[in-house]
Scaffold this motif. Structure first.
Motif, PDB file in Angstrom:
ATOM      1  N   ILE A  55      73.967 -53.694  59.234  1.00  0.00           N
ATOM      2  CA  ILE A  55      73.430 -53.436  57.899  1.00  0.00           C
ATOM      3  C   ILE A  55      73.763 -52.018  57.450  1.00  0.00           C
ATOM      4  N   CYS A  56      73.663 -51.071  58.376  1.00  0.00           N
ATOM      5  CA  CYS A  56      73.901 -49.666  58.028  1.00  0.00           C
ATOM      6  C   CYS A  56      75.386 -49.313  57.969  1.00  0.00           C
ATOM      7  N   GLY A  57      76.234 -50.208  58.456  1.00  0.00           N
ATOM      8  CA  GLY A  57      77.663 -49.942  58.414  1.00  0.00           C
ATOM      9  C   GLY A  57      78.150 -49.019  59.502  1.00  0.00           C
ATOM     10  N   THR A  58      77.354 -48.771  60.536  1.00  0.00           N
ATOM     11  CA  THR A  58      77.840 -47.973  61.661  1.00  0.00           C
ATOM     12  C   THR A  58      78.768 -48.798  62.545  1.00  0.00           C
ATOM     13  N   HIS A  67      76.803 -57.561  52.393  1.00  0.00           N
ATOM     14  CA  HIS A  67      76.689 -57.013  51.037  1.00  0.00           C
ATOM     15  C   HIS A  67      75.361 -56.276  50.877  1.00  0.00           C
ATOM     16  N   LEU A  68      75.434 -55.034  50.457  1.00  0.00           N
ATOM     17  CA  LEU A  68      74.250 -54.241  50.131  1.00  0.00           C
ATOM     18  C   LEU A  68      74.424 -53.707  48.720  1.00  0.00           C
ATOM     19  N   SER A  69      73.452 -53.990  47.862  1.00  0.00           N
ATOM     20  CA  SER A  69      73.539 -53.584  46.453  1.00  0.00           C
ATOM     21  C   SER A  69      74.849 -54.055  45.828  1.00  0.00           C
ATOM     22  N   GLY A  70      75.314 -55.241  46.236  1.00  0.00           N
ATOM     23  CA  GLY A  70      76.496 -55.833  45.653  1.00  0.00           C
ATOM     24  C   GLY A  70      77.819 -55.350  46.219  1.00  0.00           C
ATOM     25  N   THR A  71      77.782 -54.433  47.190  1.00  0.00           N
ATOM     26  CA  THR A  71      79.001 -53.897  47.795  1.00  0.00           C
ATOM     27  C   THR A  71      79.175 -54.455  49.195  1.00  0.00           C
ATOM     28  N   ASP A  72      80.377 -54.921  49.509  1.00  0.00           N
ATOM     29  CA  ASP A  72      80.702 -55.387  50.851  1.00  0.00           C
ATOM     30  C   ASP A  72      80.967 -54.157  51.721  1.00  0.00           C
ATOM     31  N   ILE A  73      80.012 -53.825  52.581  1.00  0.00           N
ATOM     32  CA  ILE A  73      80.099 -52.605  53.368  1.00  0.00           C
ATOM     33  C   ILE A  73      81.344 -52.594  54.246  1.00  0.00           C
ATOM     34  N   PHE A  84      77.959 -44.181  51.427  1.00  0.00           N
ATOM     35  CA  PHE A  84      77.227 -45.301  50.850  1.00  0.00           C
ATOM     36  C   PHE A  84      75.870 -45.471  51.532  1.00  0.00           C
ATOM     37  N   ARG A  85      75.846 -45.353  52.855  1.00  0.00           N
ATOM     38  CA  ARG A  85      74.595 -45.471  53.597  1.00  0.00           C
ATOM     39  C   ARG A  85      73.604 -44.389  53.161  1.00  0.00           C
ATOM     40  N   ALA A  86      74.082 -43.161  53.000  1.00  0.00           N
ATOM     41  CA  ALA A  86      73.188 -42.072  52.594  1.00  0.00           C
ATOM     42  C   ALA A  86      72.580 -42.329  51.220  1.00  0.00           C
ATOM     43  N   ALA A 115      73.971 -37.255  49.524  1.00  0.00           N
ATOM     44  CA  ALA A 115      73.782 -38.342  48.559  1.00  0.00           C
ATOM     45  C   ALA A 115      73.461 -37.770  47.183  1.00  0.00           C
ATOM     46  N   PRO A 116      74.476 -37.377  46.412  1.00  0.00           N
ATOM     47  CA  PRO A 116      74.218 -36.728  45.117  1.00  0.00           C
ATOM     48  C   PRO A 116      73.470 -37.608  44.122  1.00  0.00           C
ATOM     49  N   GLU A 117      73.741 -38.909  44.107  1.00  0.00           N
ATOM     50  CA  GLU A 117      73.035 -39.789  43.168  1.00  0.00           C
ATOM     51  C   GLU A 117      71.558 -39.906  43.551  1.00  0.00           C
TER      52      GLU A 117
END
Length: 233
Positions: A55-58, A67-73, A84-86, A115-117
């Motif tokens: 899930i975290c993409g490690t 898919h997390l928030s619509g993105t395929d990690i 992306f994880r941050a 994570a600027p956003e």
């Protein structure tokens, strides 16, 4: 029109650790809805840690999609997965992983450096951190204390504030209440749920303790979602 897609969706995911033929994770489907609280139960070796890493993409699956928030990690490069994880995930670790000689404020603000956003959503960041501390039951002067001087229960709340700041869409809590008695567990969970709801975050907590089940919207057992979780994960 409200977004009704799940915040997290794993489909047809397969993963095995190199050189460890005795363990394989075969996950037909695992989804989390937006803003829900889910308890994932499983014994040691059932695959919980492997699932969190996916899930975290490690780590990335040998096949299938995450898919997390619509993105395929899995489609992202390692560096992009880290960024992306941050932005998307707030993590509460079992051992909290605080910097003991840094202040509570510095510990809470740490993930925003990457994570600027998320940082923009938390602006003004110091005021937001202070508000989180108060809402999680920490004394007002704790914000300037060194994290290592706090009690275990207080450190846990700092770890929760660090995960929650900037309202990441997904909060993952890995056995965060294992060192607490039942009364302290319940207090912490109530505070955590309230703050997750306030930020609109989905909460996924991983545990082996079925006694926590009544606190959650939904309970999932690893044995029900994975075809084969056979050895040490």
């Amino acid at each position: 029109m409200p977004d009704i897609d799940p915040i997290l969706a794993l489909r047809d995911v397969k993963f095995s650790w190199p050189g460890r033929a005795s363990f394989g994770l075969d996950l037909p489907e695992f989804t989390l809805d937006r803003s829900e609280s889910v308890l994932l139960l499983g014994e040691s070796g059932s695959g919980k840690s492997t699932l969190l890493s996916l899930i975290c993409g490690t780590i990335t699956p040998q096949s299938g999609t995450v898919h997390l928030s619509g993105t395929d990690i899995a489609s992202l490069s390692a560096g992009k997965r880290d960024r992306f994880r941050a932005e998307q995930i707030g993590l509460i670790f079992q051992q909290f992983n605080l910097l003991p000689y840094a202040s509570v404020l510095d510990n809470i603000l740490l993930p925003l450096r990457f994570a600027p956003e998320r940082r923009a959503r938390a602006d003004p960041v110091t005021d937001t951190a202070k508000a989180l501390c108060l809402n999680l039951g920490l004394p007002e002067d704790a914000i300037n204390a060194k994290a290592g001087t706090l009690s275990v229960g207080q450190q846990q709340r700092v770890a929760a504030a660090r995960a929650l700041i900037g309202a990441p869409p997904l909060i993952i809590a890995d056995e965060p209440t294992s060192a607490l008695d039942a009364a302290t567990q319940a207090t912490f969970l109530n505070l955590l749920f309230a703050q997750a709801r306030a930020s609109g975050s989905t909460l996924l907590m991983v545990s082996h303790d079925a006694r926590l089940s009544d606190h959650f919207d939904r309970v999932i057992h690893m044995s029900d979602i994975s075809r084969s979780a056979m050895a040490h994960a």
